[in-house]
Design an enzyme around this catalytic site. Structure first.
Site, PDB file in Angstrom:
ATOM      1  N   THR A  99     -10.954  -3.483  -8.464  1.00 12.36           N
ATOM      2  CA  THR A  99      -9.605  -3.855  -8.067  1.00 12.36           C
ATOM      3  C   THR A  99      -8.614  -3.456  -9.151  1.00 12.36           C
ATOM      4  O   THR A  99      -8.958  -2.761 -10.111  1.00 12.36           O
ATOM      5  CB  THR A  99      -9.546  -5.365  -7.693  1.00 12.36           C
ATOM      6  OG1 THR A  99      -8.256  -5.644  -7.136  1.00 12.36           O
ATOM      7  CG2 THR A  99      -9.810  -6.273  -8.880  1.00 12.36           C
ATOM      8  N   LYS A 114      -8.634   0.976  -9.393  1.00 17.43           N
ATOM      9  CA  LYS A 114      -9.038   1.611  -8.132  1.00 17.43           C
ATOM     10  C   LYS A 114      -8.901   3.133  -8.135  1.00 17.43           C
ATOM     11  O   LYS A 114      -9.687   3.823  -7.507  1.00 17.43           O
ATOM     12  CB  LYS A 114      -8.196   1.053  -6.973  1.00 17.43           C
ATOM     13  CG  LYS A 114      -8.617  -0.321  -6.511  1.00 17.43           C
ATOM     14  CD  LYS A 114      -7.864  -0.676  -5.221  1.00 17.43           C
ATOM     15  CE  LYS A 114      -8.132  -2.109  -4.838  1.00 17.43           C
ATOM     16  NZ  LYS A 114      -7.646  -2.420  -3.484  1.00 17.43           N
ATOM     17  N   ASP A 127     -10.896  -0.774   2.123  1.00 14.23           N
ATOM     18  CA  ASP A 127      -9.600  -1.412   2.430  1.00 14.23           C
ATOM     19  C   ASP A 127      -9.055  -0.916   3.771  1.00 14.23           C
ATOM     20  O   ASP A 127      -8.567  -1.700   4.590  1.00 14.23           O
ATOM     21  CB  ASP A 127      -8.570  -1.106   1.335  1.00 14.23           C
ATOM     22  CG  ASP A 127      -8.867  -1.864   0.040  1.00 14.23           C
ATOM     23  OD1 ASP A 127      -9.428  -2.975   0.119  1.00 14.23           O
ATOM     24  OD2 ASP A 127      -8.531  -1.341  -1.035  1.00 14.23           O
ATOM     25  N   GLY A 167       3.220   2.368  -1.816  1.00 14.67           N
ATOM     26  CA  GLY A 167       2.303   2.234  -2.958  1.00 14.67           C
ATOM     27  C   GLY A 167       0.857   2.376  -2.523  1.00 14.67           C
ATOM     28  O   GLY A 167       0.575   2.916  -1.445  1.00 14.67           O
ATOM     29  N   GLY A 168      -0.043   1.884  -3.347  1.00 13.81           N
ATOM     30  CA  GLY A 168      -1.479   2.050  -3.095  1.00 13.81           C
ATOM     31  C   GLY A 168      -1.927   1.410  -1.790  1.00 13.81           C
ATOM     32  O   GLY A 168      -2.717   1.994  -1.038  1.00 13.81           O
ATOM     33  N   ALA A 169      -1.430   0.218  -1.506  1.00 16.65           N
ATOM     34  CA  ALA A 169      -1.856  -0.488  -0.294  1.00 16.65           C
ATOM     35  C   ALA A 169      -1.385   0.276   0.949  1.00 16.65           C
ATOM     36  O   ALA A 169      -2.126   0.436   1.923  1.00 16.65           O
ATOM     37  CB  ALA A 169      -1.295  -1.907  -0.290  1.00 16.65           C
ATOM     38  N   TYR A 218      -1.703 -11.078   0.990  1.00 13.22           N
ATOM     39  CA  TYR A 218      -2.380 -12.319   1.337  1.00 13.22           C
ATOM     40  C   TYR A 218      -1.782 -13.459   0.528  1.00 13.22           C
ATOM     41  O   TYR A 218      -1.651 -13.392  -0.695  1.00 13.22           O
ATOM     42  CB  TYR A 218      -3.889 -12.234   1.057  1.00 13.22           C
ATOM     43  CG  TYR A 218      -4.524 -13.605   1.138  1.00 13.22           C
ATOM     44  CD1 TYR A 218      -4.406 -14.360   2.300  1.00 13.22           C
ATOM     45  CD2 TYR A 218      -5.184 -14.158   0.051  1.00 13.22           C
ATOM     46  CE1 TYR A 218      -4.932 -15.629   2.380  1.00 13.22           C
ATOM     47  CE2 TYR A 218      -5.725 -15.430   0.119  1.00 13.22           C
ATOM     48  CZ  TYR A 218      -5.596 -16.160   1.290  1.00 13.22           C
ATOM     49  OH  TYR A 218      -6.097 -17.416   1.366  1.00 13.22           O
ATOM     50  N   GLY A 267      -2.825 -11.077   5.148  1.00 12.52           N
ATOM     51  CA  GLY A 267      -3.869 -10.217   4.608  1.00 12.52           C
ATOM     52  C   GLY A 267      -5.249 -10.833   4.498  1.00 12.52           C
ATOM     53  O   GLY A 267      -6.177 -10.174   4.036  1.00 12.52           O
TER      54      GLY A 267
HETATM   55  P1  ATR Z   1       0.194  -1.576  -4.379  1.00 13.02           P
HETATM   56  O1  ATR Z   1      -0.818  -0.700  -5.028  1.00 13.02           O
HETATM   57  O2  ATR Z   1      -0.237  -3.007  -4.243  1.00 13.02           O
HETATM   58  O3  ATR Z   1       0.729  -1.030  -3.102  1.00 13.02           O
HETATM   59  P2  ATR Z   1       2.449  -0.584  -5.861  1.00 13.02           P
HETATM   60  O4  ATR Z   1       1.819   0.746  -5.869  1.00 13.02           O
HETATM   61  O5  ATR Z   1       3.092  -1.098  -7.093  1.00 13.02           O
HETATM   62  O6  ATR Z   1       1.408  -1.689  -5.431  1.00 13.02           O
HETATM   63  O7  ATR Z   1       3.504  -0.624  -4.656  1.00 13.02           O
HETATM   64  C1  ATR Z   1       4.302  -1.699  -4.430  1.00 13.02           C
HETATM   65  C2  ATR Z   1       5.151  -1.405  -3.202  1.00 13.02           C
HETATM   66  O8  ATR Z   1       6.017  -2.513  -2.974  1.00 13.02           O
HETATM   67  C3  ATR Z   1       6.062  -0.199  -3.364  1.00 13.02           C
HETATM   68  O9  ATR Z   1       6.252   0.408  -2.107  1.00 13.02           O
HETATM   69  C4  ATR Z   1       7.344  -0.840  -3.872  1.00 13.02           C
HETATM   70  O10 ATR Z   1       8.516  -0.086  -3.654  1.00 13.02           O
HETATM   71  P3  ATR Z   1       8.987   1.006  -4.745  1.00 13.02           P
HETATM   72  O11 ATR Z   1       8.143   2.199  -4.536  1.00 13.02           O
HETATM   73  O12 ATR Z   1      10.415   1.225  -4.451  1.00 13.02           O
HETATM   74  O13 ATR Z   1       8.760   0.371  -6.100  1.00 13.02           O
HETATM   75  C5  ATR Z   1       7.374  -2.075  -3.031  1.00 13.02           C
HETATM   76  N1  ATR Z   1       8.203  -3.141  -3.583  1.00 13.02           N
HETATM   77  C6  ATR Z   1       7.872  -3.997  -4.569  1.00 13.02           C
HETATM   78  N2  ATR Z   1       8.876  -4.887  -4.797  1.00 13.02           N
HETATM   79  C7  ATR Z   1       9.867  -4.570  -3.921  1.00 13.02           C
HETATM   80  C8  ATR Z   1      11.159  -5.105  -3.623  1.00 13.02           C
HETATM   81  N3  ATR Z   1      11.646  -6.149  -4.306  1.00 13.02           N
HETATM   82  N4  ATR Z   1      11.896  -4.535  -2.652  1.00 13.02           N
HETATM   83  C9  ATR Z   1      11.399  -3.473  -1.939  1.00 13.02           C
HETATM   84  N5  ATR Z   1      10.184  -2.918  -2.168  1.00 13.02           N
HETATM   85  C10 ATR Z   1       9.429  -3.455  -3.132  1.00 13.02           C
END
Ligand code: ATR
Length: 282
Positions: free
Chosen positions: A67, A71, A107, A134-136, A230, A251
């Site tokens: 995790t 990952k 996932d 992002g990754g998810a 989640y 989630g």
């Molecule tokens: P993960 O691997 O869990 O997906 P991540 O790669 O850090 O984590 O991605 C987080 C996602 O949440 C991104 O799409 C991020 O948007 P940005 O690419 O603009 O950073 C989004 N995100 C996080 N906080 C946010 C907020 N307050 N408003 C809008 N989008 C947010």
């Protein structure tokens, strides 16, 4: 559970790993099947990931989940990475086959299973609004496109990240139409009337934050809503969706389904139905 000389060891690599629910889930499944196996958390600092993976071979640890933040970086240390995990660029499950380490990503398949089990939703031929890049979101996009989604619109706060994500996969999935959208109510309102699934892959909601860019009025009444985040109690997104009459899930189902899929890879056995969910409910 009695640990003996014969006990097979499984675990999870993360940093931090204290709040992981996976030990509860997998140990409950081992107990349920009466298996001589145990699942333990390993807090692995990023700079020590290579040593930790080598230790899987040295210690004959049978399998681990991987995790945050490992990952993506773990791929470089494995002997083989299955096609779906390679496409996503992330591994959450490692199987140690007599010293030969194979990486998988459960996932995406977990998400598809949860959509079916928790929302009676099959993405084939459907239109999906995906929030986040992002990754998810990446794992979700690949799984949805592989399952035959007709259209995936990606909306992200940082628009270039959504553009890059779509550009990377557009040619790989010719059967799916892709669009990039601004994460703004005005832009989302245009597509919401024809969306079948609204999927949140951003971290908004993790701490109870509210999505303010969602034009609920415009969302098709029959659309289902899934939050990869989640949280207990449910995220505001899931609660609002339900209050407006949409079928919605958080989630938890995906967390359980990815764990069940990892369990099958490691043991070749089906975890007892409902055991992982019950372990989390306690
Ligand atoms: P993960 O691997 O869990 O997906 P991540 O790669 O850090 O984590 O991605 C987080 C996602 O949440 C991104 O799409 C991020 O948007 P940005 O690419 O603009 O950073 C989004 N995100 C996080 N906080 C946010 C907020 N307050 N408003 C809008 N989008 C947010």
């Amino acid at each position: 559970m009695m640990i003996r000389g014969t006990t097979r060891v499984f675990g999870i690599f993360g940093h931090p790993v204290d709040h992981s629910l996976s030990p509860l889930m997998h140990n409950a499944a081992f107990r349920g099947l009466g298996m001589d196996a145990v699942y333990v958390p390993f807090a692995v600092a990023p700079v020590r990931l290579g040593e930790a993976v080598a230790a899987l071979r040295a210690l004959r640890i049978a399998g681990v989940n991987v995790t945050i933040p490992h990952k993506e970086t773990v791929l470089a240390y494995l002997d083989e990475v299955d096609a779906a995990a390679r496409l996503i660029g992330a591994v959450n499950t490692v199987h140690n086959r007599d010293g030969y380490l194979v990486g998988y990503n459960t996932d995406g398949t977990g998400l598809i299973r949860s959509l079916a089990a928790d929302l009676a939703f099959d993405p084939a031929g459907k239109r999906v609004l995906l929030l986040g890049a992002g990754g998810a979101s990446r794992a979700a996009l690949v799984a949805l496109a592989e399952t035959g989604a007709a259209w995936i619109g990606v909306a992200n706060r940082t628009r270039p990240k959504a553009e890059n994500l779509v550009a990377e996969f557009r040619d790989h999935f010719p059967g799916t139409d892709f669009a990039v959208l601004d994460l703004a109510a005005s832009a989302l309102a245009v597509v919401c009337p024809s969306v079948n699934l609204l999927l949140n892959g951003t971290s908004i909601g993790l701490k109870g934050e509210v999505f303010d860019a969602l034009p609920w009025q415009q969302l098709d009444r029959a659309a289902v809503v899934c939050d990869i985040v989640y949280r207990s109690p449910d995220t505001p997104l899931v609660m609002t969706a339900r209050s407006r009459g949409h079928r919605a899930t958080g989630g938890l189902g995906m967390l359980i389904a990815q764990g069940e899929a990892a369990f099958r890879i490691w043991t070749g056995q089906e975890p007892p139905a409902g055991v992982m969910r019950q372990a989390l409910a306690r």
